[in-house]
Design a protein around this motif. Sequence first.
Motif, PDB file in Angstrom:
ATOM      1  N   THR A 124      -1.343   5.540  -3.435  1.00  9.96           N
ATOM      2  CA  THR A 124      -0.365   4.898  -2.498  1.00  9.96           C
ATOM      3  C   THR A 124       1.067   4.857  -3.146  1.00  9.96           C
ATOM      4  OG1 THR A 124      -2.011   3.219  -1.739  1.00  9.96           O
ATOM      5  CG2 THR A 124       0.002   2.771  -1.145  1.00  9.96           C
ATOM      6  N   ASN A 140      -6.753   1.493   4.379  1.00  9.22           N
ATOM      7  CA  ASN A 140      -7.672   1.373   3.045  1.00  9.22           C
ATOM      8  C   ASN A 140      -8.889   0.910   3.649  1.00  9.22           C
ATOM      9  OD1 ASN A 140      -5.282   1.241   1.187  1.00  9.22           O
ATOM     10  ND2 ASN A 140      -4.829  -0.591   1.797  1.00  9.22           N
ATOM     11  N   SER A 142     -12.019  -0.700   2.634  1.00  3.09           N
ATOM     12  CA  SER A 142     -12.557  -1.866   1.970  1.00  3.09           C
ATOM     13  C   SER A 142     -14.106  -1.845   2.503  1.00  3.09           C
ATOM     14  CB  SER A 142     -11.898  -3.160   2.327  1.00  3.09           C
ATOM     15  OG  SER A 142     -12.572  -4.216   1.709  1.00  3.09           O
ATOM     16  N   THR A 169      -3.860  -4.624   1.388  1.00  2.00           N
ATOM     17  CA  THR A 169      -3.345  -4.124   2.715  1.00  2.00           C
ATOM     18  C   THR A 169      -2.123  -4.966   3.244  1.00  2.00           C
ATOM     19  OG1 THR A 169      -5.453  -3.401   3.156  1.00  2.00           O
ATOM     20  CG2 THR A 169      -4.289  -3.717   5.024  1.00  2.00           C
ATOM     21  N   VAL A 183       0.244  -0.477   7.279  1.00  2.00           N
ATOM     22  CA  VAL A 183      -0.851  -0.466   6.454  1.00  2.00           C
ATOM     23  C   VAL A 183      -1.895  -1.179   7.046  1.00  2.00           C
ATOM     24  CG1 VAL A 183      -1.657  -0.852   4.196  1.00  2.00           C
ATOM     25  CG2 VAL A 183       0.618  -0.608   4.528  1.00  2.00           C
ATOM     26  N   ASN A 184      -3.208  -0.522   7.135  1.00  6.13           N
ATOM     27  CA  ASN A 184      -4.276  -1.496   7.988  1.00  6.13           C
ATOM     28  C   ASN A 184      -5.582  -1.208   7.050  1.00  6.13           C
ATOM     29  OD1 ASN A 184      -3.197  -2.707  10.248  1.00  6.13           O
ATOM     30  ND2 ASN A 184      -2.439  -0.461  10.629  1.00  6.13           N
ATOM     31  N   CYS A 185      -6.577  -1.755   7.127  1.00  7.71           N
ATOM     32  CA  CYS A 185      -7.713  -1.973   6.647  1.00  7.71           C
ATOM     33  C   CYS A 185      -8.907  -1.924   7.423  1.00  7.71           C
ATOM     34  CB  CYS A 185      -7.606  -2.981   5.424  1.00  7.71           C
ATOM     35  SG  CYS A 185      -8.999  -3.421   4.499  1.00  7.71           S
ATOM     36  N   VAL A 243      -7.019  -6.246   9.641  1.00  7.29           N
ATOM     37  CA  VAL A 243      -8.497  -5.973   9.000  1.00  7.29           C
ATOM     38  C   VAL A 243      -9.446  -5.732   9.800  1.00  7.29           C
ATOM     39  CG1 VAL A 243     -10.073  -6.718   7.216  1.00  7.29           C
ATOM     40  CG2 VAL A 243      -7.558  -7.283   6.992  1.00  7.29           C
TER      41      VAL A 243
END
Length: 253
Positions: A124, A140, A142, A169, A183-185, A243
């Motif tokens: 990143t 990301n 997870s 995130t 930015v997401n997860c 998320v």
Amino acid sequence: MRLMKLFSLFGKVALVTGGSRGIGFSTAKVFSENGAHVVITSKDSSRLQNSASKLSNTIGIAADIKNENDVKRVIEQTVEKFGKIDILVNNAGIFPKIKKLHEIDESEWQEVLDVNLTGQFRFTKAAIPYLKKSSGSIINISSDAGLKAYEGFNADAYSASKAALIILTKCWALEYAKDKIRVNCICPGVVDTDMTKPFLKTSKDREFMNSEHPIGRIGQPEEVAKAILYFASDDSAWTTGAVLTVDGGESIK
Ligand SMILES: NC(=O)c1ccc[n+]([C@@H]2O[C@H](COP(=O)([O-])OP(=O)(O)OC[C@H]3O[C@@H](n4cnc5c(N)ncnc54)[C@H](OP(=O)(O)O)[C@@H]3O)[C@@H](O)[C@H]2O)c1
């Protein structure tokens, strides 16, 4: 009737870590099928090149995520080849041997954090200057293991690394929103890949794992890849810091 084409990545350049197999490979496939130029990266060079050769508009650049210079080289070569980076999928990961906390050596603990957490930081950090230029998207990967504790699931370093990615995130989403970087997860449940093979050795194992998911089965890597595609595309332009569980309902129990 004219159908609306959603989730196009036409003209985008995507970098997928851990792209040689499993969720990363399926993501690269879905991305390339939706118009992106894709760079996949992972450690084992021959597996990587073999995987890249199966996909259109995709190249492989081998690198160890634990090595900062390797990571910088992947970013530089991606920009040399395609001129920019629009999408970074922080997906590479390892799963440790199941052991209780008091049985883990510090070196095992460090190894997991180095790949699953510091590795995502390295990629990143190196990609941010380019993502600023492209108003890019970071996804990301997870895990449900970052959201809750499971009886008998003794993989503390893994859970810690995945929980850290969830908060990172949100931190990165806030830090870089003014630069128009999103930015997401994603938190998958159990997905049928090499990583979960040790838990799916027998039909009884598989039956048990299926029953752990309210939908009645474990997931396939392309089901996670399609959710990643949503976050990568401009159709999620107003979504950041999110998320998303993609887990057959496992985390709601
Ligand atoms: N499968 C699941 O049930 C599940 C559930 C929740 C979350 N996840 C997460 O989803 C992600 C992908 O998992 P997966 O199941 O697709 O795993 P996988 O099939 O085991 O693939 C792991 C990928 O990470 C790469 N990698 C590992 N160590 C590396 C290193 N030191 N440097 C560079 N690349 C490295 C591997 O590269 P090589 O081919 O070179 O080894 C491979 O491409 C992981 O972050 C995992 O924690 C998976």
